[in-house]
Motif scaffolding. Structure first.
Motif, PDB file in Angstrom:
ATOM      1  N   LEU A 292       0.836  -1.198   0.000  1.00 49.91           N
ATOM      2  CA  LEU A 292       0.000   0.000   0.000  1.00 49.91           C
ATOM      3  C   LEU A 292       0.871   1.248   0.000  1.00 49.91           C
ATOM      4  N   ASP A 293       0.234   2.367  -0.511  1.00 50.98           N
ATOM      5  CA  ASP A 293       0.924   3.636  -0.451  1.00 50.98           C
ATOM      6  C   ASP A 293       0.696   4.288   0.895  1.00 50.98           C
ATOM      7  N   SER A 294       1.147   5.509   1.041  1.00 46.08           N
ATOM      8  CA  SER A 294       1.109   6.182   2.338  1.00 46.08           C
ATOM      9  C   SER A 294      -0.310   6.420   2.798  1.00 46.08           C
ATOM     10  N   LYS A 295      -1.191   6.938   1.862  1.00 47.45           N
ATOM     11  CA  LYS A 295      -2.573   7.216   2.264  1.00 47.45           C
ATOM     12  C   LYS A 295      -3.316   5.946   2.651  1.00 47.45           C
ATOM     13  N   GLN A 296      -3.076   4.909   1.890  1.00 52.08           N
ATOM     14  CA  GLN A 296      -3.732   3.635   2.198  1.00 52.08           C
ATOM     15  C   GLN A 296      -3.227   3.090   3.538  1.00 52.08           C
ATOM     16  N   LYS A 297      -1.932   3.284   3.821  1.00 58.00           N
ATOM     17  CA  LYS A 297      -1.378   2.825   5.104  1.00 58.00           C
ATOM     18  C   LYS A 297      -2.028   3.561   6.253  1.00 58.00           C
ATOM     19  N   GLU A 298      -2.205   4.907   6.100  1.00 60.34           N
ATOM     20  CA  GLU A 298      -2.814   5.693   7.164  1.00 60.34           C
ATOM     21  C   GLU A 298      -4.263   5.251   7.380  1.00 60.34           C
ATOM     22  N   ALA A 299      -4.949   5.020   6.236  1.00 57.12           N
ATOM     23  CA  ALA A 299      -6.353   4.584   6.351  1.00 57.12           C
ATOM     24  C   ALA A 299      -6.434   3.228   7.051  1.00 57.12           C
ATOM     25  N   LEU A 300      -5.557   2.298   6.704  1.00 55.30           N
ATOM     26  CA  LEU A 300      -5.539   0.976   7.354  1.00 55.30           C
ATOM     27  C   LEU A 300      -5.144   1.105   8.823  1.00 55.30           C
ATOM     28  N   TYR A 301      -4.228   2.034   9.096  1.00 51.56           N
ATOM     29  CA  TYR A 301      -3.770   2.266  10.486  1.00 51.56           C
ATOM     30  C   TYR A 301      -4.936   2.706  11.383  1.00 51.56           C
ATOM     31  N   ASP A 302      -5.726   3.666  10.782  1.00 48.74           N
ATOM     32  CA  ASP A 302      -6.878   4.159  11.541  1.00 48.74           C
ATOM     33  C   ASP A 302      -7.960   3.086  11.657  1.00 48.74           C
ATOM     34  N   GLU A 303      -8.135   2.353  10.567  1.00 48.19           N
ATOM     35  CA  GLU A 303      -9.174   1.303  10.592  1.00 48.19           C
ATOM     36  C   GLU A 303      -8.865   0.228  11.634  1.00 48.19           C
ATOM     37  N   MET A 304      -7.639  -0.153  11.768  1.00 46.03           N
ATOM     38  CA  MET A 304      -7.251  -1.199  12.721  1.00 46.03           C
ATOM     39  C   MET A 304      -7.031  -0.637  14.128  1.00 46.03           C
ATOM     40  N   ASP A 305      -7.179   0.706  14.267  1.00 46.77           N
ATOM     41  CA  ASP A 305      -7.061   1.384  15.574  1.00 46.77           C
ATOM     42  C   ASP A 305      -5.739   1.017  16.252  1.00 46.77           C
ATOM     43  N   LEU A 306      -4.671   1.125  15.486  1.00 44.65           N
ATOM     44  CA  LEU A 306      -3.358   0.765  16.019  1.00 44.65           C
ATOM     45  C   LEU A 306      -2.853   1.785  17.025  1.00 44.65           C
ATOM     46  N   GLU A 307      -3.457   2.994  17.011  1.00 41.82           N
ATOM     47  CA  GLU A 307      -3.079   3.990  18.016  1.00 41.82           C
ATOM     48  C   GLU A 307      -3.460   3.498  19.424  1.00 41.82           C
ATOM     49  N   PHE A 308      -4.629   2.874  19.504  1.00 44.79           N
ATOM     50  CA  PHE A 308      -5.091   2.323  20.800  1.00 44.79           C
ATOM     51  C   PHE A 308      -4.187   1.164  21.226  1.00 44.79           C
ATOM     52  N   VAL A 309      -3.835   0.335  20.214  1.00 46.13           N
ATOM     53  CA  VAL A 309      -2.950  -0.803  20.493  1.00 46.13           C
ATOM     54  C   VAL A 309      -1.606  -0.301  20.968  1.00 46.13           C
ATOM     55  N   ASN A 310      -1.114   0.759  20.369  1.00 47.22           N
ATOM     56  CA  ASN A 310       0.178   1.310  20.748  1.00 47.22           C
ATOM     57  C   ASN A 310       0.161   1.855  22.179  1.00 47.22           C
ATOM     58  N   THR A 311      -0.982   2.355  22.576  1.00 46.51           N
ATOM     59  CA  THR A 311      -1.103   2.911  23.934  1.00 46.51           C
ATOM     60  C   THR A 311      -1.282   1.818  24.983  1.00 46.51           C
ATOM     61  N   GLU A 312      -2.065   0.790  24.663  1.00 44.97           N
ATOM     62  CA  GLU A 312      -2.452  -0.210  25.651  1.00 44.97           C
ATOM     63  C   GLU A 312      -1.420  -1.320  25.826  1.00 44.97           C
ATOM     64  N   ILE A 313      -0.573  -1.557  24.839  1.00 42.81           N
ATOM     65  CA  ILE A 313       0.403  -2.648  24.974  1.00 42.81           C
ATOM     66  C   ILE A 313       1.343  -2.430  26.162  1.00 42.81           C
ATOM     67  N   PRO A 314       1.889  -1.246  26.387  1.00 39.12           N
ATOM     68  CA  PRO A 314       2.746  -1.070  27.584  1.00 39.12           C
ATOM     69  C   PRO A 314       1.986  -1.298  28.886  1.00 39.12           C
ATOM     70  N   ILE A 315       0.746  -0.829  28.875  1.00 37.61           N
ATOM     71  CA  ILE A 315      -0.067  -1.029  30.086  1.00 37.61           C
ATOM     72  C   ILE A 315      -0.276  -2.523  30.333  1.00 37.61           C
ATOM     73  N   ALA A 316      -0.568  -3.267  29.238  1.00 39.98           N
ATOM     74  CA  ALA A 316      -0.786  -4.712  29.381  1.00 39.98           C
ATOM     75  C   ALA A 316       0.474  -5.419  29.860  1.00 39.98           C
ATOM     76  N   LEU A 317       1.615  -4.983  29.335  1.00 36.91           N
ATOM     77  CA  LEU A 317       2.880  -5.597  29.757  1.00 36.91           C
ATOM     78  C   LEU A 317       3.165  -5.312  31.231  1.00 36.91           C
ATOM     79  N   ASN A 318       2.964  -4.051  31.637  1.00 34.12           N
ATOM     80  CA  ASN A 318       3.187  -3.698  33.044  1.00 34.12           C
ATOM     81  C   ASN A 318       2.225  -4.451  33.982  1.00 34.12           C
TER      82      ASN A 318
END
Length: 337
Positions: A292-318
């Motif tokens: 995918l190109d950059s726009k498609q990557k951003e759209a997929l990033y938002d669709e998969m809600d990876l921002e939430f995953v990025n925030t919660e993974i450290p909490i889950a590990l701790n």
């Protein structure tokens, strides 16, 4: 002088005739008295014999026969007014009444004594039966420790045959360290002393027992009653019960530990599941981003809600690490216990 002589002869003749008459009269009196005396000597013994016979006959009828009848009635215990027809003499009637009352009292005393005897026999039989069938071993001894009574449980406990129980045994033959002088107590302080001892059987088997000793007196003689209970089975049951209690305690402790460990394990599991899902999403995103190109990557990033995953993974590990630390602390506490 012839006249004087004739007068003298005449006077002498008269006197001689008078004297002869007097002599004859005296002879007749003597003869009469002799006849009277002979008759008296004959009549008096005869009269005495007849009188004696009459007295004997009267005494038989009025004294001897009633007494014989009284004796006969007394032997049959049938002294009743209708059975005793004699009215005289009054003394015999009184004697009959007295004997009647006496026999009646004797009969009552006999019945009372018989009743008391039967009661005592019944009590003795009951006590003997209770003692012989008692589950605990029972022996009785004098103040010297000589055993004069033992029940079936004691004979069975010490492996003693019944025909051997006639021998004289001492309490120390079975309980070596017993001293009956320590169990003396007065009548105002009657108590049963209980303690644990070791009994030795005829086969030299050592048996743990619970010994209860009491004292009693008969005619100032002191006797002892020893009640012996075999506590081997009880100790086995206590050991089993203690083991069971230990297992119950271990089960309760294990249940508590499991409950304490279960809480951190649950949220560790939840965190691990989240990390697993997040890892799959990130892996999927990485595979797709190569095509995918950059726009498609951003759209997929938002669709998969990876921002939430990025925030919660450290909490889950701790959180997982914290849960594992709690489990470790619980295990360390168990090691200390």
């Amino acid at each position: 002088s012839d006249k004087i002589t004739e007068d003298l002869y005449q006077a002498l003749n008269l006197y001689s005739t008078d004297l002869i008459i007097r002599i004859n009269m005296e002879k007749e009196k003597i003869y009469s008295r002799q006849i009277t005396l002979k008759r008296t000597l004959y009549i008096c013994p005869t009269t005495f014999i007849i009188f004696t016979f009459l007295i004997i006959k009267w005494s038989n009828q009025t004294i001897v026969d009633p007494i014989k009848l009284l004796r006969k009635l007394a032997s049959k215990e049938e002294i009743l007014t209708e059975n005793f027809p004699y009215k005289n003499p009054i003394e015999l009637k009184s004697l009959a009444d007295t004997l009647k009352q006496y026999v009646h009292d004797l009969e009552k005393a006999k019945e009372l004594a018989w009743s008391k005897t039967k009661q005592l026999e019944s009590i003795n039989i009951r006590i003997s039966s209770i003692m012989e069938t008692a589950a605990d071993a029972i022996i009785c001894s004098n103040d010297k420790g000589e055993i004069f009574t033992m029940n079936a449980s004691f004979r069975e406990l010490v492996s003693l045959e019944k025909n051997e129980s006639d021998k004289i045994y001492s309490c120390t033959d079975f309980i070596d360290d017993i001293n009956l002088q320590n169990y003396h107590c007065d009548n105002n302080n009657k108590k049963v002393l209980t303690e644990q001892k070791t009994l030795e059987s005829i086969n030299s088997e050592k048996i743990k027992i619970e010994l209860s000793v009491s004292t009693f007196k008969i005619d100032e003689n002191i006797f002892f009653t020893l009640i012996i209970r075999d506590i081997r089975e009880r100790e086995q049951m206590q050991a089993q019960l203690l083991q069971s209690q230990k297992m119950d305690s271990i089960g309760i402790l294990a249940s508590g530990i499991a409950h304490e460990i279960n809480t951190p394990i649950q949220y560790i599991t939840n965190y691990c599941l989240f990390l697993q899902e997040s890892y799959n999403d990130i892996l999927e995103y990485l595979k797709a981003s190569n095509e995918l190109d950059s726009k498609q990557k951003e759209a997929l990033y938002d669709e998969m809600d990876l921002e939430f995953v990025n925030t919660e993974i450290p909490i889950a590990l701790n959180g997982s690490l914290e849960g594992l630390k709690k489990v470790g602390d619980i295990v360390k506490s168990m090691k200390v216990m």
